[in-house]
Design an enzyme around this catalytic site. Sequence first.
Site, mmCIF file in Angstrom:
data_model
loop_
_atom_site.group_PDB
_atom_site.id
_atom_site.type_symbol
_atom_site.label_atom_id
_atom_site.label_comp_id
_atom_site.label_asym_id
_atom_site.label_seq_id
_atom_site.Cartn_x
_atom_site.Cartn_y
_atom_site.Cartn_z
ATOM 1 N N SER A 40 0.801 -1.226 0.000
ATOM 2 C CA SER A 40 0.000 0.000 0.000
ATOM 3 C C SER A 40 0.832 1.272 0.000
ATOM 4 O O SER A 40 0.352 2.325 -0.428
ATOM 5 C CB SER A 40 -0.935 0.006 1.210
ATOM 6 O OG SER A 40 -0.208 -0.132 2.423
ATOM 7 N N HIS A 246 -0.967 6.058 6.509
ATOM 8 C CA HIS A 246 -0.370 5.972 5.179
ATOM 9 C C HIS A 246 -0.031 7.384 4.687
ATOM 10 O O HIS A 246 -0.619 8.363 5.145
ATOM 11 C CB HIS A 246 -1.330 5.295 4.193
ATOM 12 C CG HIS A 246 -1.397 3.816 4.348
ATOM 13 N ND1 HIS A 246 -2.233 3.201 5.257
ATOM 14 C CD2 HIS A 246 -0.728 2.817 3.716
ATOM 15 C CE1 HIS A 246 -2.084 1.889 5.185
ATOM 16 N NE2 HIS A 246 -1.176 1.630 4.256
#
Length: 264
Positions: A40, A246
């Site tokens: 990711s 993230h």
Amino acid sequence: MRPPKFLTVLSALVLSVLMALMGTGSAQAAGPAYVALGDSYSSGNGAGNYIDASGNCHRSNNAYPALWAAANAPSSFSFVACSGAVTSDVTGSQLGSLNASTGLVSISIGGNDAGFANVMTTCVTGSDSTCLNRIATAESFITGTLPGRLNSVYSAIDSRAPNAHVVVLGYPRMYIEPSNWCIGLSQTKREAINDASDLLNSVISARASAHGFAFGDVAARFAGHELCSGDDWLHDVRLPTWEAYHPTALGHSGGYLAALNAVD
């Protein structure tokens, strides 16, 4: 005085030959064939502007592979990084585009193998001792098991793309240290999470170097932009939950892309 006709003709001939050799400047040579592998942190979770066709892989047009491709016009671009990927996903389903003509490969992998998501969930919802115990388990895995898994991935890449320049990207530290204004997790938890990230990066860097690959030091690029910095390039807890912890779009352009460009 007008130059003799034969000189004019000669000059035109020389000019035409030079233009044929050098090109007219209207077209540029294509960059190397580029394949973007990984998890990711490479697909672009958190960066927004997602590619609909990528589904749960959450590939983003703002992710560093897409930004690099847009800036360098590679002869081909295969963007196969996928949210949630572990090392076995890379070897099992992401290497199909690699071949002898591949010129550049980028990859971030290892965080999911070490249980990054579960570590963060445990530390957010549990006590200091519960968090530290979970991190200790992850660190044991990072030093004991992960090196062999990384070796398998890196060997497979080298075998399939023997002529490629391979750049292995690491992971940022989550929190700026010290920070007196950071709410939520305790300082004990934040320091332990950062220490685990440092360990993960050191193992990844060592394995990459052993295979002759370049290592992109992402943590250095994110310095001053971690959570609680006031200029965060990472998402804290948020909806959708899969974007939490993230990089933002700025994290990809200012952090990951810069790290790739530094060693590509």
